[in-house]
Design a protein around this motif. Structure first.
Motif, mmCIF file in Angstrom:
data_model
loop_
_atom_site.group_PDB
_atom_site.id
_atom_site.type_symbol
_atom_site.label_atom_id
_atom_site.label_comp_id
_atom_site.label_asym_id
_atom_site.label_seq_id
_atom_site.Cartn_x
_atom_site.Cartn_y
_atom_site.Cartn_z
ATOM 1 N N ARG A 281 2.635 1.575 -3.440
ATOM 2 C CA ARG A 281 1.727 2.054 -4.480
ATOM 3 C C ARG A 281 1.487 3.622 -4.364
ATOM 4 O O ARG A 281 0.904 4.130 -5.201
ATOM 5 C CB ARG A 281 0.287 1.250 -4.511
ATOM 6 N N SER A 282 1.258 4.109 -3.098
ATOM 7 C CA SER A 282 0.907 5.609 -2.678
ATOM 8 C C SER A 282 1.735 6.384 -2.562
ATOM 9 O O SER A 282 1.649 7.619 -2.567
ATOM 10 C CB SER A 282 -0.102 5.458 -1.567
ATOM 11 N N LYS B 293 0.957 -1.192 -0.107
ATOM 12 C CA LYS B 293 -0.075 0.012 -0.068
ATOM 13 C C LYS B 293 0.835 1.277 -0.017
ATOM 14 O O LYS B 293 0.776 2.261 -0.729
ATOM 15 C CB LYS B 293 -0.704 0.176 1.244
#
Length: 159
Positions: free
Chosen positions: A104-105, A101
């Motif tokens: 990806r962020s 996460k």
């Protein structure tokens, strides 16, 4: 999800009150303003579901805002999470979900460090080593079954 639950009856906590803010749609938008602890918690973690339950990591108190360290200037984020039980077989999956996460962020300038809280897991050192070894993480993410489980945990549920 897993067929045999490790923690069949977890304690569920209330989610904290959120302030309204615009959510960057791409990692490039994070380059404009510094990233802080609350932003990491609010935007990235409250939506990660537990691999065994339909609850978020926040609701299970696996992740708390206090366990997130951010140094925007140095491009470093450290997240320390606490599994619900000491012998949680999903600890590496949870840590992998957190890592994925974040990757990806966040902008690529950030180094991510994921840790199990000291004394919270029977194989703490092994889990920490696995979660912070690039080759082990890459190998795990080449496994379609692991990727499917991670993606399922990262799929937002709209309550």
């Amino acid at each position: 999800m897993v067929s045999e639950l490790i923690n069949a009856n977890p304690v569920i906590y209330e989610k904290k009150e959120r302030r309204v803010r615009s959510v960057p749609s791409t990692a490039d938008e994070y380059a404009v303003e510094p990233i802080d602890q609350e932003e990491i918690f609010d935007i990235l973690f409250v939506y990660i579901k537990d691999p065994e339950h339909p609850y978020s990591l926040e609701e299970l108190k696996v992740i708390s805002e206090d366990a997130i360290e951010v140094d925007d200037g140095r491009g470093h984020v450290r997240v320390t999470f606490t599994p619900t039980v000491e012998h949680c077989s999903m600890a590496t999956v949870i840590g992998l979900c957190i890592r994925v996460k974040l990757l990806r962020s966040l902008p690529s300038r950030f180094k991510v460090d994921i840790r199990v809280a000291p004394g919270s897991h029977a194989t703490e050192a092994a889990v920490n080593k696995q979660l912070n070894d690039k080759e082990r993480v890459a190998a795990a993410l080449e496994n379609p079954n692991v990727v499917e489980m991670v993606d399922e945990c990262l799929t937002p549920s709209y309550e």
